[in-house]
Design a protein around this motif. Structure first.
Motif, short mmCIF file in Angstrom:
data_model
loop_
_atom_site.label_atom_id
_atom_site.label_comp_id
_atom_site.label_asym_id
_atom_site.label_seq_id
_atom_site.Cartn_x
_atom_site.Cartn_y
_atom_site.Cartn_z
N LEU A 1 -8.80 0.53 4.53
CA LEU A 1 -7.44 1.07 4.63
C LEU A 1 -7.41 2.56 4.33
O LEU A 1 -6.38 3.20 4.44
N GLU A 2 -8.56 3.12 3.95
CA GLU A 2 -8.63 4.55 3.65
C GLU A 2 -8.38 5.36 4.91
O GLU A 2 -8.84 5.00 6.00
N PRO A 3 -7.65 6.47 4.79
CA PRO A 3 -7.40 7.32 5.96
C PRO A 3 -8.71 7.85 6.52
O PRO A 3 -9.61 8.22 5.80
N ASP A 4 -8.81 7.85 7.82
CA ASP A 4 -9.98 8.37 8.53
C ASP A 4 -9.45 9.20 9.68
O ASP A 4 -8.74 8.70 10.54
N ALA A 5 -9.77 10.45 9.70
CA ALA A 5 -9.21 11.38 10.69
C ALA A 5 -9.49 10.94 12.12
O ALA A 5 -8.73 11.25 13.03
N GLY A 6 -10.55 10.20 12.35
CA GLY A 6 -10.91 9.80 13.70
C GLY A 6 -10.28 8.50 14.18
O GLY A 6 -10.42 8.13 15.33
N LEU A 7 -9.58 7.78 13.32
CA LEU A 7 -9.03 6.48 13.68
C LEU A 7 -7.52 6.50 13.77
O LEU A 7 -6.84 6.93 12.85
N GLU A 8 -6.99 6.05 14.90
CA GLU A 8 -5.55 5.90 15.02
C GLU A 8 -5.14 4.45 14.86
O GLU A 8 -3.98 4.16 14.64
N ASP A 9 -6.08 3.53 15.02
CA ASP A 9 -5.78 2.11 14.84
C ASP A 9 -7.01 1.45 14.25
O ASP A 9 -7.92 2.11 13.81
N GLY A 10 -7.02 0.12 14.23
CA GLY A 10 -8.19 -0.59 13.72
C GLY A 10 -8.08 -1.04 12.28
O GLY A 10 -9.04 -1.54 11.72
N ARG A 11 -6.92 -0.85 11.68
CA ARG A 11 -6.75 -1.26 10.28
C ARG A 11 -5.96 -2.55 10.13
O ARG A 11 -5.65 -2.97 9.02
N GLY A 12 -5.60 -3.20 11.23
CA GLY A 12 -4.75 -4.39 11.20
C GLY A 12 -5.30 -5.51 10.35
O GLY A 12 -4.58 -6.06 9.50
N LEU A 13 -6.54 -5.90 10.55
CA LEU A 13 -7.10 -6.99 9.75
C LEU A 13 -7.34 -6.58 8.31
O LEU A 13 -7.30 -7.43 7.41
N ALA A 14 -7.53 -5.28 8.06
CA ALA A 14 -7.63 -4.82 6.67
C ALA A 14 -6.29 -5.00 5.97
O ALA A 14 -6.24 -5.39 4.81
N LEU A 15 -5.19 -4.74 6.68
CA LEU A 15 -3.86 -4.98 6.12
C LEU A 15 -3.65 -6.47 5.86
O LEU A 15 -3.10 -6.86 4.82
N VAL A 16 -4.07 -7.30 6.80
CA VAL A 16 -3.96 -8.74 6.63
C VAL A 16 -4.75 -9.18 5.40
O VAL A 16 -4.25 -9.91 4.55
N ARG A 17 -5.96 -8.71 5.29
CA ARG A 17 -6.81 -9.06 4.14
C ARG A 17 -6.17 -8.61 2.83
O ARG A 17 -6.19 -9.33 1.84
N ALA A 18 -5.55 -7.42 2.82
CA ALA A 18 -4.96 -6.87 1.60
C ALA A 18 -3.65 -7.57 1.21
O ALA A 18 -3.36 -7.71 0.02
N CYS A 19 -2.87 -8.00 2.18
CA CYS A 19 -1.53 -8.53 1.90
C CYS A 19 -1.45 -10.05 1.82
O CYS A 19 -0.54 -10.58 1.19
N ALA A 20 -2.36 -10.74 2.47
CA ALA A 20 -2.32 -12.20 2.49
C ALA A 20 -3.10 -12.77 1.31
O ALA A 20 -4.00 -12.12 0.77
N ASP A 21 -2.75 -13.98 0.93
CA ASP A 21 -3.50 -14.67 -0.12
C ASP A 21 -4.85 -15.16 0.40
O ASP A 21 -5.82 -15.25 -0.35
N LEU A 22 -4.89 -15.48 1.69
CA LEU A 22 -6.08 -16.02 2.33
C LEU A 22 -5.96 -15.74 3.81
O LEU A 22 -4.86 -15.70 4.34
N TRP A 23 -7.08 -15.50 4.49
CA TRP A 23 -7.04 -15.33 5.94
C TRP A 23 -8.36 -15.79 6.53
O TRP A 23 -9.36 -15.94 5.83
N GLY A 24 -8.37 -16.02 7.82
CA GLY A 24 -9.59 -16.42 8.50
C GLY A 24 -9.34 -16.59 9.98
O GLY A 24 -8.28 -16.24 10.50
N TRP A 25 -10.32 -17.13 10.66
CA TRP A 25 -10.19 -17.37 12.09
C TRP A 25 -11.14 -18.49 12.47
O TRP A 25 -12.09 -18.80 11.73
#
Length: 137
Positions: A93-117
């Motif tokens: 979730l750390e800011p990276d100057a080269g990335l405009e997206d790609g943090r979605g599953l990191a948000l899911v991992r940080a906010c959910a109690d559990l996740w998977g696929w």
């Protein structure tokens, strides 16, 4: 008056491969949770659903679905898509100057109690189901 929160329930919303489906999914989820007296979960649940549905429509070409289940005090939110490839691993979730997206599953991992696929391959259906859980308490 809200329904008994002890009773399990499940909803499934089939959506086209269209980024507008993210907004439709969020609003539908808000309505479902409000009607079931789970307004305290709405903000985080909307964020999680938006990330899962967004991934399903951005990274695949076919239809998708949002699935929302309540059972034993746990809200499970999931997104199905027709692509059997696993989701990309969560980035930082750390800011990276080269990335405009790609943090979605990191948000899911940080906010959910559990996740998977898990992959799906029954009855001729292929694809995957990415899910997360929120406990009510």
């Amino acid at each position: 008056m809200p329904e008994n929160q002890a009773e399990p329930w499940e909803y499934c919303l089939y959506i086209p491969n269209d980024l507008r489906a993210v907004t439709v999914s969020r609003r539908t989820l808000r309505l479902i949770l409000t009607m079931h007296g789970l307004i305290r979960l709405v903000d985080v649940a909307e964020l999680l659903a938006a990330e899962l549905v967004s991934n399903a429509v951005r990274h695949t070409k076919g239809p998708a679905a949002l699935r929302v289940c309540w059972s034993a005090g746990v809200l499970r939110i999931g997104a199905w898509d027709a692509d059997p490839e696993p989701p990309r691993p969560p980035r930082s979730l750390e800011p990276d100057a080269g990335l405009e997206d790609g943090r979605g599953l990191a948000l899911v991992r940080a906010c959910a109690d559990l996740w998977g696929w898990h992959p799906l391959a029954r009855h001729g259906n292929r694809g995957k189901f990415v899910w997360c859980e929120l406990a009510a308490a």
